[in-house]
Design a protein around this motif. Sequence first.
Motif, PDB file in Angstrom:
ATOM      1  N   VAL A 250      24.942  68.239  89.768  1.00  0.00           N
ATOM      2  CA  VAL A 250      24.246  69.236  88.960  1.00  0.00           C
ATOM      3  C   VAL A 250      22.762  69.182  89.340  1.00  0.00           C
ATOM      4  O   VAL A 250      21.987  68.403  88.776  1.00  0.00           O
ATOM      5  CB  VAL A 250      24.406  68.955  87.451  1.00  0.00           C
ATOM      6  N   PRO A 251      22.343  69.977  90.328  1.00  0.00           N
ATOM      7  CA  PRO A 251      20.934  69.974  90.691  1.00  0.00           C
ATOM      8  C   PRO A 251      20.089  70.706  89.650  1.00  0.00           C
ATOM      9  O   PRO A 251      20.386  71.849  89.308  1.00  0.00           O
ATOM     10  CB  PRO A 251      20.900  70.696  92.042  1.00  0.00           C
ATOM     11  N   VAL A 252      19.084  70.033  89.130  1.00  0.00           N
ATOM     12  CA  VAL A 252      18.138  70.661  88.199  1.00  0.00           C
ATOM     13  C   VAL A 252      16.769  70.519  88.857  1.00  0.00           C
ATOM     14  O   VAL A 252      15.920  69.746  88.448  1.00  0.00           O
ATOM     15  CB  VAL A 252      18.185  70.004  86.807  1.00  0.00           C
ATOM     16  N   LEU A 253      16.611  71.254  89.937  1.00  0.00           N
ATOM     17  CA  LEU A 253      15.420  71.185  90.781  1.00  0.00           C
ATOM     18  C   LEU A 253      14.843  72.584  90.900  1.00  0.00           C
ATOM     19  O   LEU A 253      15.580  73.567  90.954  1.00  0.00           O
ATOM     20  CB  LEU A 253      15.784  70.649  92.170  1.00  0.00           C
TER      21      LEU A 253
ATOM     22  N   LEU B  17      29.463  79.318 100.100  1.00  0.00           N
ATOM     23  CA  LEU B  17      28.731  79.468  98.849  1.00  0.00           C
ATOM     24  C   LEU B  17      29.435  78.705  97.752  1.00  0.00           C
ATOM     25  O   LEU B  17      30.654  78.764  97.610  1.00  0.00           O
ATOM     26  CB  LEU B  17      28.625  80.954  98.474  1.00  0.00           C
ATOM     27  N   GLN B  18      28.668  78.010  96.938  1.00  0.00           N
ATOM     28  CA  GLN B  18      29.236  77.226  95.852  1.00  0.00           C
ATOM     29  C   GLN B  18      29.227  78.025  94.565  1.00  0.00           C
ATOM     30  O   GLN B  18      28.275  78.738  94.287  1.00  0.00           O
ATOM     31  CB  GLN B  18      28.418  75.936  95.631  1.00  0.00           C
TER      32      GLN B  18
ATOM     33  N   LEU C 162      22.944  79.628 101.872  1.00  0.00           N
ATOM     34  CA  LEU C 162      22.435  80.976 102.139  1.00  0.00           C
ATOM     35  C   LEU C 162      21.757  81.581 100.919  1.00  0.00           C
ATOM     36  O   LEU C 162      20.597  81.995 100.982  1.00  0.00           O
ATOM     37  CB  LEU C 162      23.574  81.891 102.602  1.00  0.00           C
ATOM     38  N   GLY C 163      22.477  81.631  99.797  1.00  0.00           N
ATOM     39  CA  GLY C 163      21.908  82.252  98.603  1.00  0.00           C
ATOM     40  C   GLY C 163      20.656  81.548  98.129  1.00  0.00           C
ATOM     41  O   GLY C 163      19.698  82.182  97.685  1.00  0.00           O
ATOM     42  N   SER C 164      20.655  80.213  98.215  1.00  0.00           N
ATOM     43  CA  SER C 164      19.485  79.446  97.785  1.00  0.00           C
ATOM     44  C   SER C 164      18.280  79.744  98.666  1.00  0.00           C
ATOM     45  O   SER C 164      17.171  79.966  98.184  1.00  0.00           O
ATOM     46  CB  SER C 164      19.799  77.946  97.811  1.00  0.00           C
ATOM     47  N   ALA C 165      18.492  79.742  99.992  1.00  0.00           N
ATOM     48  CA  ALA C 165      17.381  79.944 100.922  1.00  0.00           C
ATOM     49  C   ALA C 165      16.803  81.349 100.824  1.00  0.00           C
ATOM     50  O   ALA C 165      15.581  81.534 100.757  1.00  0.00           O
ATOM     51  CB  ALA C 165      17.844  79.657 102.350  1.00  0.00           C
ATOM     52  N   VAL C 166      17.675  82.347 100.805  1.00  0.00           N
ATOM     53  CA  VAL C 166      17.189  83.736 100.733  1.00  0.00           C
ATOM     54  C   VAL C 166      16.559  84.009  99.374  1.00  0.00           C
ATOM     55  O   VAL C 166      15.523  84.674  99.276  1.00  0.00           O
ATOM     56  CB  VAL C 166      18.333  84.725 101.024  1.00  0.00           C
TER      57      VAL C 166
ATOM     58  N   GLU D 281      15.603  73.937  95.568  1.00  0.00           N
ATOM     59  CA  GLU D 281      16.107  75.265  95.193  1.00  0.00           C
ATOM     60  C   GLU D 281      16.273  76.148  96.427  1.00  0.00           C
ATOM     61  O   GLU D 281      16.727  77.282  96.319  1.00  0.00           O
ATOM     62  CB  GLU D 281      15.108  75.914  94.213  1.00  0.00           C
ATOM     63  N   ASP D 282      15.928  75.621  97.582  1.00  0.00           N
ATOM     64  CA  ASP D 282      15.812  76.436  98.791  1.00  0.00           C
ATOM     65  C   ASP D 282      16.940  76.239  99.793  1.00  0.00           C
ATOM     66  O   ASP D 282      16.843  76.690 100.930  1.00  0.00           O
ATOM     67  CB  ASP D 282      14.480  76.152  99.480  1.00  0.00           C
ATOM     68  N   GLY D 283      18.012  75.566  99.404  1.00  0.00           N
ATOM     69  CA  GLY D 283      19.131  75.361 100.309  1.00  0.00           C
ATOM     70  C   GLY D 283      19.162  73.992 100.956  1.00  0.00           C
ATOM     71  O   GLY D 283      20.162  73.622 101.582  1.00  0.00           O
ATOM     72  N   THR D 284      18.089  73.214 100.833  1.00  0.00           N
ATOM     73  CA  THR D 284      18.046  71.914 101.500  1.00  0.00           C
ATOM     74  C   THR D 284      19.015  70.927 100.865  1.00  0.00           C
ATOM     75  O   THR D 284      19.860  70.339 101.547  1.00  0.00           O
ATOM     76  CB  THR D 284      16.613  71.350 101.496  1.00  0.00           C
ATOM     77  N   ILE D 285      18.914  70.727  99.561  1.00  0.00           N
ATOM     78  CA  ILE D 285      19.826  69.786  98.911  1.00  0.00           C
ATOM     79  C   ILE D 285      21.238  70.365  98.845  1.00  0.00           C
ATOM     80  O   ILE D 285      22.233  69.626  98.869  1.00  0.00           O
ATOM     81  CB  ILE D 285      19.304  69.381  97.520  1.00  0.00           C
ATOM     82  N   GLN D 286      21.345  71.688  98.814  1.00  0.00           N
ATOM     83  CA  GLN D 286      22.664  72.313  98.843  1.00  0.00           C
ATOM     84  C   GLN D 286      23.355  72.017 100.174  1.00  0.00           C
ATOM     85  O   GLN D 286      24.574  71.814 100.216  1.00  0.00           O
ATOM     86  CB  GLN D 286      22.528  73.829  98.629  1.00  0.00           C
ATOM     87  N   GLY D 287      22.578  71.968 101.264  1.00  0.00           N
ATOM     88  CA  GLY D 287      23.147  71.597 102.558  1.00  0.00           C
ATOM     89  C   GLY D 287      23.624  70.156 102.568  1.00  0.00           C
ATOM     90  O   GLY D 287      24.675  69.832 103.139  1.00  0.00           O
ATOM     91  N   LEU D 288      22.861  69.279 101.915  1.00  0.00           N
ATOM     92  CA  LEU D 288      23.256  67.876 101.828  1.00  0.00           C
ATOM     93  C   LEU D 288      24.573  67.728 101.072  1.00  0.00           C
ATOM     94  O   LEU D 288      25.492  67.027 101.523  1.00  0.00           O
ATOM     95  CB  LEU D 288      22.149  67.069 101.147  1.00  0.00           C
ATOM     96  N   PHE D 289      24.684  68.403  99.935  1.00  0.00           N
ATOM     97  CA  PHE D 289      25.920  68.319  99.151  1.00  0.00           C
ATOM     98  C   PHE D 289      27.094  68.942  99.915  1.00  0.00           C
ATOM     99  O   PHE D 289      28.230  68.460  99.825  1.00  0.00           O
ATOM    100  CB  PHE D 289      25.754  69.004  97.800  1.00  0.00           C
ATOM    101  N   SER D 290      26.831  70.001 100.666  1.00  0.00           N
ATOM    102  CA  SER D 290      27.892  70.625 101.453  1.00  0.00           C
ATOM    103  C   SER D 290      28.385  69.670 102.537  1.00  0.00           C
ATOM    104  O   SER D 290      29.597  69.571 102.795  1.00  0.00           O
ATOM    105  CB  SER D 290      27.384  71.924 102.096  1.00  0.00           C
TER     106      SER D 290
END
Length: 364
Positions: free
Chosen positions: A99-102, A361-362, A129-133, A108-117
Amino acid sequence: MSASPLQLGLVFGGVSGEHAVSIRSANTVAAALRRGANAERYELRCFYIDQWGHWWPPAVADAVLAKGTPATADELPAASLRPGFQGFPEGALDIQVWVPVLHGPNGEDGTIQGLFSLMQVPFVGSGVLGSAVGMDKQAMKAAFAAAGLPQVPYACVEADELRSAPEVLLQRLEQQLGYPCFIKPANLGSSVGISKATNRSELLEGLKLAASHDPRLVVEQGVSARELECAVLGQREMRASVLGEICFDADWYDYDTKYSEGKSHTVIPAQVPSAISERARAMAIAACRAVGASGLARVDFFYAEASGELWLNEINTLPGFTSQSMYPMLWEASGVPLETLVHQLVQLAQESEPSNASGGLQAA
Protein backbone atom coordinates in the motif's frame (compact mmCIF):
# COMPACT_ATOMS: atom_id res chain seq x y z
CA MET A 1 -11.19 -21.60 11.59
CA SER A 2 -10.73 -18.14 10.16
CA ALA A 3 -8.14 -17.45 7.48
CA SER A 4 -4.87 -15.84 8.45
CA PRO A 5 -4.87 -12.06 8.07
CA LEU A 6 -3.38 -10.68 4.87
CA GLN A 7 0.10 -9.23 5.28
CA LEU A 8 -0.07 -5.59 4.17
CA GLY A 9 2.94 -3.32 3.77
CA LEU A 10 2.27 0.41 3.98
CA VAL A 11 5.21 2.43 2.69
CA PHE A 12 5.46 6.19 3.20
CA GLY A 13 7.87 9.13 3.37
CA GLY A 14 10.16 9.20 0.34
CA VAL A 15 12.65 11.50 -1.34
CA SER A 16 10.16 14.18 -2.29
CA GLY A 17 9.10 17.69 -1.42
CA GLU A 18 5.86 16.10 -0.22
CA HIS A 19 7.55 13.88 2.39
CA ALA A 20 5.75 15.56 5.31
CA VAL A 21 2.34 15.28 3.62
CA SER A 22 3.00 11.58 3.04
CA ILE A 23 3.45 11.06 6.79
CA ARG A 24 0.09 12.71 7.47
CA SER A 25 -1.62 10.60 4.81
CA ALA A 26 0.02 7.42 6.11
CA ASN A 27 -1.29 8.07 9.62
CA THR A 28 -4.85 8.27 8.29
CA VAL A 29 -4.57 5.15 6.12
CA ALA A 30 -2.82 3.10 8.82
CA ALA A 31 -5.47 3.98 11.39
CA ALA A 32 -8.26 2.98 8.98
CA LEU A 33 -6.58 -0.36 8.21
CA ARG A 34 -6.27 -1.11 11.93
CA ARG A 35 -9.89 -0.29 12.85
CA GLY A 36 -13.04 -2.38 12.90
CA ALA A 37 -13.24 -5.37 10.57
CA ASN A 38 -9.97 -4.37 8.89
CA ALA A 39 -8.11 -5.19 12.10
CA GLU A 40 -9.12 -8.85 11.64
CA ARG A 41 -8.64 -8.93 7.88
CA TYR A 42 -5.15 -7.46 7.78
CA GLU A 43 -1.85 -7.50 9.59
CA LEU A 44 -0.37 -4.12 8.76
CA ARG A 45 3.32 -3.39 8.80
CA CYS A 46 4.55 0.12 8.05
CA PHE A 47 7.84 0.90 6.32
CA TYR A 48 9.47 4.34 6.23
CA ILE A 49 11.57 5.76 3.41
CA ASP A 50 13.65 8.57 4.88
CA GLN A 51 14.58 11.80 3.11
CA TRP A 52 17.76 10.18 1.76
CA GLY A 53 15.97 7.17 0.27
CA HIS A 54 16.84 4.55 2.90
CA TRP A 55 14.12 2.05 3.85
CA TRP A 56 13.40 1.42 7.54
CA PRO A 57 11.46 -1.39 9.29
CA PRO A 58 8.20 -1.08 11.24
CA ALA A 59 9.86 -0.11 14.53
CA VAL A 60 11.28 3.04 12.94
CA ALA A 61 8.22 3.66 10.77
CA ASP A 62 5.83 3.48 13.72
CA ALA A 63 7.98 5.96 15.66
CA VAL A 64 7.87 8.41 12.73
CA LEU A 65 4.10 8.07 12.46
CA ALA A 66 3.73 8.66 16.20
CA LYS A 67 5.90 11.78 15.96
CA GLY A 68 4.06 12.97 12.84
CA THR A 69 7.05 14.73 11.28
CA PRO A 70 10.03 13.63 9.15
CA ALA A 71 12.86 11.86 10.93
CA THR A 72 16.13 13.77 11.13
CA ALA A 73 19.46 12.02 10.58
CA ASP A 74 20.24 11.90 14.30
CA GLU A 75 16.85 10.29 15.04
CA LEU A 76 17.56 7.32 12.78
CA PRO A 77 19.79 4.32 13.40
CA ALA A 78 23.14 4.46 11.64
CA ALA A 79 22.64 4.34 7.88
CA SER A 80 24.90 4.13 4.88
CA LEU A 81 26.36 7.42 3.76
CA ARG A 82 25.30 6.56 0.20
CA PRO A 83 21.75 7.76 -0.49
CA GLY A 84 19.06 5.72 -2.19
CA PHE A 85 17.52 2.27 -2.00
CA GLN A 86 19.95 -0.37 -0.74
CA GLY A 87 17.66 -3.29 0.01
CA PHE A 88 14.54 -4.11 1.96
CA PRO A 89 14.42 -4.04 5.76
CA GLU A 90 13.40 -7.08 7.73
CA GLY A 91 9.84 -8.23 7.10
CA ALA A 92 9.38 -6.57 3.72
CA LEU A 93 9.67 -9.79 1.72
CA ASP A 94 6.75 -11.29 3.65
CA ILE A 95 4.34 -8.62 2.40
CA GLN A 96 1.46 -9.94 0.26
CA VAL A 97 0.03 -6.58 -0.87
CA TRP A 98 1.81 -3.22 -0.83
CA VAL A 99 0.00 0.00 0.00
CA PRO A 100 2.10 2.94 -1.22
CA VAL A 101 1.16 6.19 0.52
CA LEU A 102 3.72 8.35 -1.25
CA HIS A 103 3.29 11.68 -2.97
CA GLY A 104 5.45 13.27 -5.63
CA PRO A 105 8.67 12.00 -7.25
CA ASN A 106 10.15 8.64 -6.24
CA GLY A 107 6.80 7.26 -5.17
CA GLU A 108 3.94 8.53 -7.29
CA ASP A 109 5.79 8.58 -10.60
CA GLY A 110 6.10 4.89 -11.46
CA THR A 111 9.45 4.25 -9.78
CA ILE A 112 8.24 2.29 -6.76
CA GLN A 113 5.49 0.78 -8.89
CA GLY A 114 8.24 -0.65 -11.11
CA LEU A 115 9.96 -2.10 -8.06
CA PHE A 116 6.77 -3.80 -6.88
CA SER A 117 6.11 -5.08 -10.40
CA LEU A 118 9.59 -6.63 -10.53
CA MET A 119 8.82 -8.29 -7.19
CA GLN A 120 5.55 -9.64 -8.68
CA VAL A 121 3.64 -8.50 -5.60
CA PRO A 122 0.26 -6.74 -5.99
CA PHE A 123 0.03 -3.10 -4.96
CA VAL A 124 -2.60 -0.42 -4.58
CA GLY A 125 -2.78 2.19 -7.32
CA SER A 126 -1.80 2.73 -10.94
CA GLY A 127 1.04 0.82 -12.55
CA VAL A 128 4.20 2.24 -14.09
CA LEU A 129 2.56 3.84 -17.13
CA GLY A 130 -0.40 5.49 -15.41
CA SER A 131 1.76 6.69 -12.53
CA ALA A 132 4.46 8.18 -14.77
CA VAL A 133 2.11 9.91 -17.20
CA GLY A 134 -0.17 11.13 -14.42
CA MET A 135 2.79 12.56 -12.52
CA ASP A 136 4.46 14.49 -15.33
CA LYS A 137 2.27 17.46 -16.21
CA GLN A 138 3.75 17.80 -19.70
CA ALA A 139 3.02 14.15 -20.55
CA MET A 140 -0.34 14.31 -18.79
CA LYS A 141 -1.49 17.35 -20.74
CA ALA A 142 -0.36 15.78 -24.02
CA ALA A 143 -2.40 12.67 -23.20
CA PHE A 144 -5.45 14.77 -22.31
CA ALA A 145 -5.09 16.74 -25.56
CA ALA A 146 -4.82 13.51 -27.59
CA ALA A 147 -8.04 12.31 -25.95
CA GLY A 148 -9.81 15.55 -26.86
CA LEU A 149 -10.35 16.65 -23.26
CA PRO A 150 -10.73 20.43 -22.71
CA GLN A 151 -7.90 22.25 -20.93
CA VAL A 152 -6.95 25.88 -20.34
CA PRO A 153 -4.26 27.18 -22.72
CA TYR A 154 -0.79 26.14 -21.58
CA ALA A 155 2.84 26.03 -22.66
CA CYS A 156 5.59 23.53 -21.93
CA VAL A 157 8.95 24.90 -20.87
CA GLU A 158 12.39 23.34 -20.36
CA ALA A 159 14.68 24.83 -17.73
CA ASP A 160 17.44 25.07 -20.35
CA GLU A 161 15.36 27.69 -22.16
CA LEU A 162 15.42 29.84 -19.04
CA ARG A 163 19.21 29.61 -18.82
CA SER A 164 20.03 30.01 -22.51
CA ALA A 165 17.46 32.50 -23.80
CA PRO A 166 15.35 33.98 -21.00
CA GLU A 167 14.12 36.98 -23.01
CA VAL A 168 12.95 34.80 -25.88
CA LEU A 169 11.17 32.53 -23.43
CA LEU A 170 9.45 35.39 -21.59
CA GLN A 171 8.24 36.90 -24.86
CA ARG A 172 6.91 33.54 -26.04
CA LEU A 173 4.94 32.99 -22.85
CA GLU A 174 3.57 36.54 -22.84
CA GLN A 175 2.38 36.15 -26.44
CA GLN A 176 0.94 32.67 -25.92
CA LEU A 177 -0.68 33.10 -22.51
CA GLY A 178 -0.49 36.65 -21.20
CA TYR A 179 -1.14 37.52 -17.56
CA PRO A 180 -2.08 36.27 -15.07
CA CYS A 181 -0.50 32.85 -15.50
CA PHE A 182 0.62 30.02 -13.26
CA ILE A 183 4.05 28.40 -13.34
CA LYS A 184 4.34 24.79 -12.19
CA PRO A 185 7.09 22.17 -11.96
CA ALA A 186 6.02 19.23 -14.12
CA ASN A 187 6.62 16.59 -11.47
CA LEU A 188 5.49 17.88 -8.10
CA GLY A 189 2.13 18.06 -6.38
CA SER A 190 0.54 19.68 -3.33
CA SER A 191 1.17 23.10 -4.93
CA VAL A 192 4.91 22.78 -4.20
CA GLY A 193 6.97 25.13 -6.40
CA ILE A 194 3.92 26.74 -8.01
CA SER A 195 3.55 30.51 -8.32
CA LYS A 196 1.27 33.06 -9.94
CA ALA A 197 2.63 35.77 -12.21
CA THR A 198 0.91 39.04 -13.09
CA ASN A 199 3.90 40.69 -14.77
CA ARG A 200 7.25 39.85 -16.37
CA SER A 201 9.25 40.14 -13.15
CA GLU A 202 6.95 37.67 -11.36
CA LEU A 203 7.01 35.36 -14.37
CA LEU A 204 10.81 35.27 -14.34
CA GLU A 205 10.94 34.59 -10.60
CA GLY A 206 8.24 31.95 -10.91
CA LEU A 207 10.15 30.17 -13.67
CA LYS A 208 13.31 30.20 -11.55
CA LEU A 209 11.40 28.76 -8.57
CA ALA A 210 9.80 25.99 -10.61
CA ALA A 211 13.11 25.20 -12.34
CA SER A 212 14.74 24.75 -8.92
CA HIS A 213 12.38 21.80 -8.42
CA ASP A 214 12.21 20.29 -11.90
CA PRO A 215 13.86 20.82 -15.33
CA ARG A 216 10.44 20.36 -16.96
CA LEU A 217 7.86 23.10 -16.39
CA VAL A 218 4.31 23.94 -17.40
CA VAL A 219 2.87 27.46 -17.60
CA GLU A 220 -0.91 27.82 -17.68
CA GLN A 221 -3.15 30.73 -18.56
CA GLY A 222 -4.98 32.02 -15.49
CA VAL A 223 -8.75 31.77 -15.61
CA SER A 224 -11.44 33.05 -13.31
CA ALA A 225 -13.06 29.81 -12.24
CA ARG A 226 -14.24 27.64 -9.38
CA GLU A 227 -12.09 24.62 -8.46
CA LEU A 228 -13.92 21.30 -8.51
CA GLU A 229 -12.61 17.83 -7.69
CA CYS A 230 -13.85 14.30 -8.31
CA ALA A 231 -12.62 10.97 -6.91
CA VAL A 232 -12.37 7.84 -9.07
CA LEU A 233 -12.22 4.24 -7.86
CA GLY A 234 -11.83 1.01 -9.83
CA GLN A 235 -9.99 -0.57 -12.71
CA ARG A 236 -11.91 -1.80 -15.74
CA GLU A 237 -15.17 -0.57 -14.27
CA MET A 238 -14.41 2.83 -12.82
CA ARG A 239 -16.87 4.84 -10.81
CA ALA A 240 -16.80 8.51 -9.93
CA SER A 241 -17.77 10.15 -6.66
CA VAL A 242 -19.89 13.21 -6.10
CA LEU A 243 -18.10 16.47 -6.88
CA GLY A 244 -16.48 18.65 -4.26
CA GLU A 245 -15.46 22.30 -4.39
CA ILE A 246 -12.41 23.91 -2.81
CA CYS A 247 -13.20 27.36 -1.41
CA PHE A 248 -10.51 29.67 -0.07
CA ASP A 249 -9.90 33.32 0.73
CA ALA A 250 -6.34 33.44 -0.63
CA ASP A 251 -5.51 34.68 -4.12
CA TRP A 252 -5.01 31.06 -5.19
CA TYR A 253 -4.83 27.57 -3.73
CA ASP A 254 -1.15 27.47 -2.68
CA TYR A 255 0.60 25.00 -0.33
CA ASP A 256 0.00 27.07 2.80
CA THR A 257 -3.69 27.51 2.02
CA LYS A 258 -4.05 23.81 1.17
CA TYR A 259 -2.53 22.41 4.37
CA SER A 260 -3.15 25.07 7.03
CA GLU A 261 -6.21 24.72 9.23
CA GLY A 262 -8.88 27.30 8.58
CA LYS A 263 -7.45 28.75 5.34
CA SER A 264 -9.70 26.77 3.03
CA HIS A 265 -12.87 24.74 3.23
CA THR A 266 -14.68 22.24 1.10
CA VAL A 267 -18.25 22.08 -0.11
CA ILE A 268 -19.42 18.52 -0.72
CA PRO A 269 -21.37 17.97 -2.84
CA ALA A 270 -20.40 20.99 -4.95
CA GLN A 271 -23.29 23.32 -5.67
CA VAL A 272 -23.26 23.10 -9.48
CA PRO A 273 -25.94 22.23 -12.06
CA SER A 274 -26.52 18.50 -12.44
CA ALA A 275 -25.42 18.66 -16.07
CA ILE A 276 -22.03 20.05 -15.00
CA SER A 277 -21.71 17.40 -12.31
CA GLU A 278 -22.43 14.59 -14.77
CA ARG A 279 -20.05 16.04 -17.34
CA ALA A 280 -17.25 16.34 -14.79
CA ARG A 281 -17.77 12.79 -13.50
CA ALA A 282 -17.61 11.42 -17.04
CA MET A 283 -14.51 13.53 -17.78
CA ALA A 284 -12.85 12.25 -14.60
CA ILE A 285 -13.11 8.66 -15.81
CA ALA A 286 -12.03 9.70 -19.31
CA ALA A 287 -8.97 11.41 -17.80
CA CYS A 288 -7.99 8.17 -16.05
CA ARG A 289 -8.35 6.25 -19.30
CA ALA A 290 -6.31 8.85 -21.19
CA VAL A 291 -3.22 8.50 -19.00
CA GLY A 292 -3.63 4.77 -18.27
CA ALA A 293 -4.42 5.31 -14.58
CA SER A 294 -6.31 2.72 -12.58
CA GLY A 295 -7.34 1.98 -9.02
CA LEU A 296 -7.68 5.37 -7.43
CA ALA A 297 -7.31 8.92 -8.67
CA ARG A 298 -8.48 12.41 -7.88
CA VAL A 299 -9.28 14.53 -10.92
CA ASP A 300 -9.39 18.33 -10.67
CA PHE A 301 -11.32 20.81 -12.80
CA PHE A 302 -11.80 24.52 -13.42
CA TYR A 303 -15.43 25.58 -13.82
CA ALA A 304 -16.35 29.01 -15.21
CA GLU A 305 -19.85 29.52 -13.88
CA ALA A 306 -20.71 32.47 -16.13
CA SER A 307 -19.95 30.65 -19.40
CA GLY A 308 -20.54 27.08 -18.25
CA GLU A 309 -17.07 26.06 -19.45
CA LEU A 310 -15.43 23.11 -17.72
CA TRP A 311 -11.71 22.49 -18.10
CA LEU A 312 -9.71 19.50 -16.94
CA ASN A 313 -6.88 20.68 -14.68
CA GLU A 314 -4.94 17.59 -13.59
CA ILE A 315 -5.04 14.04 -12.28
CA ASN A 316 -3.47 12.79 -9.07
CA THR A 317 -2.89 9.02 -9.05
CA LEU A 318 -1.95 8.82 -5.34
CA PRO A 319 -4.11 11.55 -3.79
CA GLY A 320 -3.68 12.71 -0.22
CA PHE A 321 -5.37 11.00 2.70
CA THR A 322 -4.87 13.69 5.34
CA SER A 323 -7.75 14.97 7.47
CA GLN A 324 -8.19 17.77 4.91
CA SER A 325 -7.82 15.65 1.77
CA MET A 326 -10.65 15.57 -0.72
CA TYR A 327 -10.33 11.98 -1.94
CA PRO A 328 -11.56 10.23 1.22
CA MET A 329 -14.06 13.00 1.95
CA LEU A 330 -15.60 12.69 -1.52
CA TRP A 331 -16.08 8.95 -1.09
CA GLU A 332 -17.48 9.43 2.43
CA ALA A 333 -20.10 11.75 0.91
CA SER A 334 -20.74 9.13 -1.79
CA GLY A 335 -21.54 6.47 0.80
CA VAL A 336 -18.12 4.84 1.15
CA PRO A 337 -16.62 5.48 4.61
CA LEU A 338 -12.84 5.50 5.06
CA GLU A 339 -12.52 1.99 6.52
CA THR A 340 -14.55 0.56 3.63
CA LEU A 341 -12.62 2.63 1.10
CA VAL A 342 -9.17 1.35 2.12
CA HIS A 343 -10.54 -2.20 2.27
CA GLN A 344 -11.85 -1.86 -1.30
CA LEU A 345 -8.49 -0.55 -2.46
CA VAL A 346 -6.72 -3.59 -1.04
CA GLN A 347 -9.34 -5.96 -2.44
CA LEU A 348 -8.98 -4.54 -5.92
CA ALA A 349 -5.20 -4.88 -5.74
CA GLN A 350 -5.64 -8.55 -4.79
CA GLU A 351 -8.10 -9.16 -7.59
CA SER A 352 -5.85 -7.85 -10.35
CA GLU A 353 -4.88 -10.37 -13.01
CA PRO A 354 -1.72 -12.37 -12.27
CA SER A 355 -0.03 -10.87 -15.34
CA ASN A 356 -0.55 -7.42 -13.88
CA ALA A 357 1.59 -8.24 -10.87
CA SER A 358 4.55 -8.72 -13.15
CA GLY A 359 4.35 -5.52 -15.09
CA GLY A 360 0.89 -4.40 -16.24
CA LEU A 361 -1.37 -1.79 -14.75
CA GLN A 362 -2.25 -2.57 -11.16
CA ALA A 363 -5.73 -2.33 -9.74
CA ALA A 364 -6.31 -0.48 -6.52
